[in-house]
Design a protein around this motif. Structure first.
Motif, PDB file in Angstrom:
ATOM      1  N   ARG A 123       0.825  -1.203   0.000  1.00 45.51           N
ATOM      2  CA  ARG A 123       0.000   0.000   0.000  1.00 45.51           C
ATOM      3  C   ARG A 123       0.866   1.263   0.000  1.00 45.51           C
ATOM      4  O   ARG A 123       0.547   2.264  -0.660  1.00 45.51           O
ATOM      5  N   ALA A 124       1.985   1.199   0.767  1.00 45.32           N
ATOM      6  CA  ALA A 124       2.885   2.349   0.800  1.00 45.32           C
ATOM      7  C   ALA A 124       3.508   2.593  -0.575  1.00 45.32           C
ATOM      8  O   ALA A 124       3.680   3.737  -1.011  1.00 45.32           O
ATOM      9  N   ARG A 125       3.871   1.482  -1.268  1.00 44.97           N
ATOM     10  CA  ARG A 125       4.429   1.634  -2.604  1.00 44.97           C
ATOM     11  C   ARG A 125       3.411   2.261  -3.553  1.00 44.97           C
ATOM     12  O   ARG A 125       3.737   3.134  -4.365  1.00 44.97           O
ATOM     13  N   GLN A 126       2.146   1.838  -3.443  1.00 45.39           N
ATOM     14  CA  GLN A 126       1.098   2.415  -4.285  1.00 45.39           C
ATOM     15  C   GLN A 126       0.893   3.886  -3.958  1.00 45.39           C
ATOM     16  O   GLN A 126       0.697   4.726  -4.851  1.00 45.39           O
ATOM     17  N   SER A 127       0.939   4.220  -2.661  1.00 42.53           N
ATOM     18  CA  SER A 127       0.794   5.620  -2.258  1.00 42.53           C
ATOM     19  C   SER A 127       1.921   6.476  -2.825  1.00 42.53           C
ATOM     20  O   SER A 127       1.710   7.619  -3.265  1.00 42.53           O
ATOM     21  N   SER A 128       3.153   5.930  -2.827  1.00 42.48           N
ATOM     22  CA  SER A 128       4.273   6.695  -3.386  1.00 42.48           C
ATOM     23  C   SER A 128       4.091   6.913  -4.885  1.00 42.48           C
ATOM     24  O   SER A 128       4.395   7.990  -5.411  1.00 42.48           O
ATOM     25  N   ALA A 129       3.577   5.879  -5.598  1.00 43.49           N
ATOM     26  CA  ALA A 129       3.340   6.020  -7.033  1.00 43.49           C
ATOM     27  C   ALA A 129       2.255   7.058  -7.295  1.00 43.49           C
ATOM     28  O   ALA A 129       2.373   7.888  -8.216  1.00 43.49           O
ATOM     29  N   ASP A 130       1.173   7.032  -6.466  1.00 40.23           N
ATOM     30  CA  ASP A 130       0.098   8.015  -6.639  1.00 40.23           C
ATOM     31  C   ASP A 130       0.606   9.429  -6.353  1.00 40.23           C
ATOM     32  O   ASP A 130       0.256  10.383  -7.055  1.00 40.23           O
ATOM     33  N   ALA A 131       1.420   9.565  -5.299  1.00 44.68           N
ATOM     34  CA  ALA A 131       1.962  10.881  -4.974  1.00 44.68           C
ATOM     35  C   ALA A 131       2.855  11.402  -6.093  1.00 44.68           C
ATOM     36  O   ALA A 131       2.812  12.591  -6.456  1.00 44.68           O
ATOM     37  N   LEU A 132       3.666  10.516  -6.673  1.00 44.35           N
ATOM     38  CA  LEU A 132       4.517  10.919  -7.781  1.00 44.35           C
ATOM     39  C   LEU A 132       3.689  11.345  -8.992  1.00 44.35           C
ATOM     40  O   LEU A 132       3.998  12.340  -9.658  1.00 44.35           O
ATOM     41  N   GLY A 133       2.608  10.596  -9.255  1.00 47.86           N
ATOM     42  CA  GLY A 133       1.732  10.977 -10.364  1.00 47.86           C
ATOM     43  C   GLY A 133       1.085  12.333 -10.148  1.00 47.86           C
ATOM     44  O   GLY A 133       0.993  13.139 -11.080  1.00 47.86           O
ATOM     45  N   GLU A 134       0.645  12.582  -8.899  1.00 45.91           N
ATOM     46  CA  GLU A 134       0.027  13.876  -8.615  1.00 45.91           C
ATOM     47  C   GLU A 134       1.036  15.014  -8.725  1.00 45.91           C
ATOM     48  O   GLU A 134       0.709  16.115  -9.191  1.00 45.91           O
ATOM     49  N   LEU A 135       2.272  14.761  -8.292  1.00 42.99           N
ATOM     50  CA  LEU A 135       3.306  15.791  -8.426  1.00 42.99           C
ATOM     51  C   LEU A 135       3.596  16.085  -9.901  1.00 42.99           C
ATOM     52  O   LEU A 135       3.802  17.238 -10.287  1.00 42.99           O
TER      53      LEU A 135
END
Length: 416
Positions: free
Chosen positions: A268-280
């Motif tokens: 879940r943390a890895r997915q959150s990091s990917a989502d955060a990178l996409g939003e950035l």
């Protein structure tokens, strides 16, 4: 040498004055007549199509006079023409030209140029030529003239050699006067032109007011953009990063007790990091798209078109790059217009044309939607107009009911 240079300047001023006189009278009469006829035809519709080219011709004639005034006599005549929207509705172009104070000033100048302007332009040449005529009379031209009862040169009645010498003396005085004042007389013509054609203080003050308003709009837009960025960071990427940190803290505690649960939290943390990178990345794209910085406005608009849910055809003619702020303003203006076409016009196809001509970047967006678009308070097009106004740009919209809609944007700029 100084005397020769002065005499050359006198002859040059006389020749230039004669050229101005020969050009100003027919040019002013033709321009003024065509302008009056064209504006008289506006109520019947024909004038809406003939007035813009006629008034542009008048402006070109006035700009030529500004150039020669600066080059020949160092008289700088300020210009304060408002930008005219290209493309779109002919009535909008005509209305924009007629409401520009510079148009009425140009028409007043044409009237002056065909009367007092013609006289003041001809005066330097007439003074020099009349003085030379008197000298010619003194050295022998009086003889054939005496056969017709004599000749009046100024106040001297020339009938014999003695009176011819008197005419020569008067011509000498006039020649000295011409030697001293001919260049000043030509400058007087251009000072008269400047008094009528130059932008007055009221127009310059209006120009300052418009620039102040557009600067304030730019500052307000920048402040709103900064607040949006802050909000997006706080509610998006920052929130995901905080959640990811909490998940990693929990994983640290569960590594020995419950490895399976820890593994799920790591995923879940890895997915959150990917989502955060996409939003950035989306946030950065909204601030200044990488493709715009790296490849220019043309490719950035092509990338916009590829993301549209409807087919879009892009034509790009500019061979160079505009300044980064201009490209950014043009990019987001096109993005807003395309969004309107997709969301509100129900368009099935869109055409985008970019080209640079005569120091202006011109972008036209045409769609086959239902039409009815207008620049008004609260509309996206009003925001586009404010964005363009920051760079002295203009927006023209032609959108009859039932379509099609054509939005034309122009920004003065130079390409690298």
């Amino acid at each position: 040498m100084e005397t020769f240079s002065r005499a050359r300047g006198v002859g040059l001023a006389a020749g230039r004055g004669l050229l101005l006189a020969l050009v100003s009278l027919p040019g002013a009469v033709l321009g003024f007549t065509l302008a009056l006829v064209s504006m008289a035809l506006i109520p019947v519709g024909i004038g809406a199509y003939t007035t813009p080219p006629v008034l542009r011709g008048v402006r070109a004639f006035a700009d030529w006079r500004r150039v020669v005034a600066a080059e020949w006599c160092g008289v700088r005549i300020p210009s304060a023409y408002r930008p005219v929207p290209e493309g779109g509705n002919a009535w909008a172009r005509t209305y924009a030209l007629l409401r520009d104070p510079a148009t009425s000033r140009d028409l007043r100048w044409l009237q002056v140029d065909m009367t007092a302007g013609f006289v003041t332009a001809l005066l330097p040449a007439a003074l020099v030529l009349y003085a030379l005529e008197g000298l010619a009379v003194a050295v022998g031209l009086w003889r054939p003239l005496s056969a017709y009862g004599g000749y009046w040169y100024g106040f001297v009645h020339v009938t014999d050699q003695a009176s011819a010498i008197g005419a020569g003396a008067l011509a000498g005085v006039l020649l000295l006067f011409a030697y001293r004042y001919t260049p000043s007389l030509l400058s007087a013509h251009f000072r008269l032109t400047k008094a009528v054609l130059g932008a007055n203080q009221g127009e310059l003050a209006e120009r300052v007011r418009v620039l102040t308003e557009t600067r304030r709009d730019a500052v307000d837009t920048s402040a709103a953009e900064l607040r949006r960025i802050e909000r997006d960071l706080h509610d998006g990427a920052q929130a995901r990063l905080v959640a990811m940190g909490m998940d990693l803290g929990t994983v640290e505690m569960l590594m020995d007790k419950d490895p399976a649960q820890a593994k799920q939290l790591l995923a879940r943390a890895r997915q959150s990091s990917a989502d955060a990178l996409g939003e950035l990345r989306e946030l950065v794209r909204g601030i200044h798209p990488p493709v715009l910085a790296e490849r220019g406005l043309g490719d950035a608009v092509r990338a916009l078109a590829l993301r549209l849910p409807v087919p879009a055809e892009v034509t790009v003619e500019p061979a160079g790059r505009a300044d980064a702020p201009v490209e950014s303003a043009a990019y987001f203006a096109v993005s807003e217009v395309l969004t309107n076409a997709v969301k509100h016009a129900d368009a099935q196809r869109i055409w985008i044309d970019l080209h640079h001509d005569e120091g202006r970047l011109r972008i036209t967006v045409t769609d086959d939607g239902k039409g009815g678009a207008a620049v008004g308070a609260g509309s996206g097009l009003a925001g586009v107009e404010r964005r363009l106004a920051t760079f002295d740009g203009v927006l023209a919209v032609s959108s009859p009911a039932g379509g099609p809609t054509m939005v034309t944007m122009e920004i003065p700029c130079a390409l690298s």
